[in-house]
Design an enzyme around this catalytic site. Structure first.
Site, PDB file in Angstrom:
ATOM      1  N   HIS A  85       0.834  -1.206   0.000  1.00 63.93           N
ATOM      2  CA  HIS A  85       0.000   0.000   0.000  1.00 63.93           C
ATOM      3  C   HIS A  85       0.864   1.249   0.000  1.00 63.93           C
ATOM      4  O   HIS A  85       1.946   1.282   0.580  1.00 63.93           O
ATOM      5  CB  HIS A  85      -1.033  -0.002   1.133  1.00 63.93           C
ATOM      6  CG  HIS A  85      -0.497   0.220   2.513  1.00 63.93           C
ATOM      7  ND1 HIS A  85      -0.361   1.467   3.064  1.00 63.93           N
ATOM      8  CD2 HIS A  85      -0.108  -0.650   3.464  1.00 63.93           C
ATOM      9  CE1 HIS A  85       0.096   1.345   4.306  1.00 63.93           C
ATOM     10  NE2 HIS A  85       0.264   0.079   4.574  1.00 63.93           N
ATOM     11  N   ASP A  87      -0.569   4.530   0.531  1.00 68.20           N
ATOM     12  CA  ASP A  87      -1.074   5.622   1.369  1.00 68.20           C
ATOM     13  C   ASP A  87      -0.371   5.573   2.721  1.00 68.20           C
ATOM     14  O   ASP A  87       0.119   4.524   3.145  1.00 68.20           O
ATOM     15  CB  ASP A  87      -2.600   5.530   1.545  1.00 68.20           C
ATOM     16  CG  ASP A  87      -3.062   4.206   2.138  1.00 68.20           C
ATOM     17  OD1 ASP A  87      -2.499   3.154   1.774  1.00 68.20           O
ATOM     18  OD2 ASP A  87      -3.979   4.211   2.989  1.00 68.20           O
ATOM     19  N   GLU A 152      -5.338   1.719   2.429  1.00 63.44           N
ATOM     20  CA  GLU A 152      -5.123   0.731   3.485  1.00 63.44           C
ATOM     21  C   GLU A 152      -5.358   1.328   4.858  1.00 63.44           C
ATOM     22  O   GLU A 152      -5.877   0.671   5.755  1.00 63.44           O
ATOM     23  CB  GLU A 152      -3.692   0.173   3.391  1.00 63.44           C
ATOM     24  CG  GLU A 152      -3.505  -1.170   4.086  1.00 63.44           C
ATOM     25  CD  GLU A 152      -3.194  -1.065   5.565  1.00 63.44           C
ATOM     26  OE1 GLU A 152      -3.371  -2.060   6.277  1.00 63.44           O
ATOM     27  OE2 GLU A 152      -2.772   0.013   6.038  1.00 63.44           O
ATOM     28  N   HIS A 418       3.321   4.739  12.011  1.00 65.77           N
ATOM     29  CA  HIS A 418       2.309   5.688  12.494  1.00 65.77           C
ATOM     30  C   HIS A 418       2.840   6.642  13.560  1.00 65.77           C
ATOM     31  O   HIS A 418       2.085   7.409  14.138  1.00 65.77           O
ATOM     32  CB  HIS A 418       1.056   4.975  13.045  1.00 65.77           C
ATOM     33  CG  HIS A 418       0.332   4.167  12.015  1.00 65.77           C
ATOM     34  ND1 HIS A 418      -0.993   3.829  12.123  1.00 65.77           N
ATOM     35  CD2 HIS A 418       0.733   3.647  10.839  1.00 65.77           C
ATOM     36  CE1 HIS A 418      -1.357   3.119  11.062  1.00 65.77           C
ATOM     37  NE2 HIS A 418      -0.329   2.988  10.272  1.00 65.77           N
TER      38      HIS A 418
HETATM   39 ZN   LIG Z   1       0.689  -0.710   6.495  1.00 65.51          ZN
END
Ligand SMILES: [Zn+2]
Length: 449
Positions: A85, A87, A152, A418
């Site tokens: 992914h 994004d 995602e 994150h």
């Molecule tokens: Zn991921």
């Protein structure tokens, strides 16, 4: 096992990683805008990734609606998929970053930037593993397909489209997890329980469904009585004028048992003062439980363990009440059976069940050919003999059959996905690439038809 990762590959892959990280591909979707579905930046990163693949000699396809793309190499009958992914989540607190989150920067052997771990770094590691095989002159008996998703971090609408419209690879892996390998992932159910409003209580504790809430705030005239109830329950809180804040501990919802839910704790105090069905539900049916046992009994299996249950957000105003819930369901149970039970129980509290998001579970048996092959490569390359894993988290592996999550995070390495100062150690980036090269070699080039 050969070593395919040359100095040239290392250098090229870094330049490629920078091309992707430097595009701030955070979801920017706007209501009413159909195309591109998730904003210009995500569209830009998708096109850049496809351009990169073309430069590597692959044939590419861009979904005209802008949800996904893919790149193929070889004309084999069978197809090996690598699901990635492009994004990323927002940068978070900009002031905490030591480098520009959207400019890949090398410092002390680490490449920093949003997406370097999740998932642009692992994507590029897998892509240049492929490139290394081509450079080494290996022939591909099976086609390899890199699928690039763009949603995602939100609702996976990209993969919904892909699986509805495109050919599913016969087997493959998802470089968006941790080594050694994840062969089972719990099912996911996110939902809202919507009920009546209240004339006397107004409260808004927002939160993302997949996070155990760390704080819950009440403002109003009954702080003293609520504080008393919280004291009696040994709940931690702070009081300032008419504002009462309950403190918990934020963790990912898939490991809710490691956290402390501030919302259910506050609900306990509120229920002592206010009579409202949403509060009754939270205190009688949830409380401090993170396994849903008062709602469902014991929900647990040998493969993936216990159910996790997280009350992620609570809102009550004059019009309505709303509880947001995240559940991670062991692979031996179906989402439908638990949804039905919850629906019935909630109805007794005047709460209506509204589904928000659902993902099927993943289970590729531990003794399957795919798991055995990938595990033996990992073990031989690293000397690490730990067992493959199960997880409450979600990767694209569950979006189609015969897929497992495989790296690129190494055991013991800091997990920075994150977070601010997300970075990937160069040494681990290349080590993952080396493992992926052998993997693609064994899956695609050593087909033995
Ligand atoms: Zn991921």
């Amino acid at each position: 096992m050969k070593d395919y990762i040359t100095a040239a590959i290392k250098q090229e892959s870094l330049a490629a990683l920078k091309r992707l990280v430097d595009i701030p591909s955070v979801n920017q979707e706007k209501e009413g805008t159909v195309y591109p579905p998730f904003g210009e930046e995500i569209d830009q990163v998708l096109k850049e990734a496809l351009k990169l693949c073309e430069e590597l000699g692959m044939t590419t396809y861009y979904d005209p609606e802008g949800y996904y793309g893919y790149a193929d190499y070889g004309n084999g009958k069978e197809m090996v998929g690598v699901l990635c992914h492009l994004d990323v989540v927002p940068e978070g607190d900009q002031s905490k970053w030591h480098t520009d989150p959207f400019s890949a920067t090398e410092k002390d052997g680490v490449i920093y930037g949003r997406g370097t771990q999740d998932d642009k770094g692992p994507t590029i590691a897998a892509l240049y593993a492929f490139k290394a095989l081509v450079d080494a002159g290996e022939t591909f008996d099976h086609t390899v397909r890199f699928v690039f998703g763009t949603d995602e971090e939100s609702l996976w609408r990209c993969m919904d489209r892909y699986t509805a419209q495109e050919r599913l690879p016969d087997r493959g892996f998802v470089p968006d997890g941790a080594f050694p390998l994840t062969y089972a992932e719990k099912g996911l159910l996110q939902l809202k329980l919507v009920g009546p409003g209240s004339d006397e209580l107004k409260i808004d504790c927002p939160g993302a469904p997949n996070v155990v809430p760390a704080t819950a705030v009440y403002q109003g005239g009954k702080v003293a009585a609520i504080a008393e109830a919280l004291d009696a329950a040994d709940t931690e809180y702070a009081l300032s004028g008419q504002t009462l804040t309950v403190y918990g501990k934020a963790v990912h919802a898939s490991t809710a048992y490691l956290g402390k839910n501030a919302i259910t704790a506050l609900a306990g105090g509120l229920a002592a003062v206010y009579d409202h069905p949403a509060l009754s539900f939270l205190t009688e049916k949830v409380g401090k439980e993170t396994n849903g046992s008062s709602l469902f009994g014991k929900v647990k299996d040998e493969i993936t363990g216990e159910l996790t249950f997280n009350a992620a957000a609570l809102k009550i105003d004059a019009q309505q009440s709303e509880i947001m819930i995240d559940m991670r369901i062991p692979v031996s149970y179906t989402q439908e059976e638990l949804a039905e039970q919850l629906q019935t129980t909630a109805a007794a509290y005047q709460l209506e069940y509204q589904q928000y998001d659902a993902l099927p579970s993943l289970h590729v048996p531990k003794d399957s050919e795919l798991v055995k092959t990938l595990m033996s490569i990992y073990r031989e390359k690293t000397g690490d003999h730990q067992e493959p894993m199960t997880s409450g988290g979600a990767t694209y592996a569950r979006s189609m059959p015969n897929m497992v999550a495989f790296g690129a995070h190494f055991p013991g390495s800091p997990s920075l996905a994150h977070q601010e100062n997300e970075g990937i150690k160069l040494e681990e980036f290349y080590r993952a690439m080396d493992i992926y090269a052998e993997t693609l070699y064994q899956l695609c080039c050593q087909a033995g038809e």
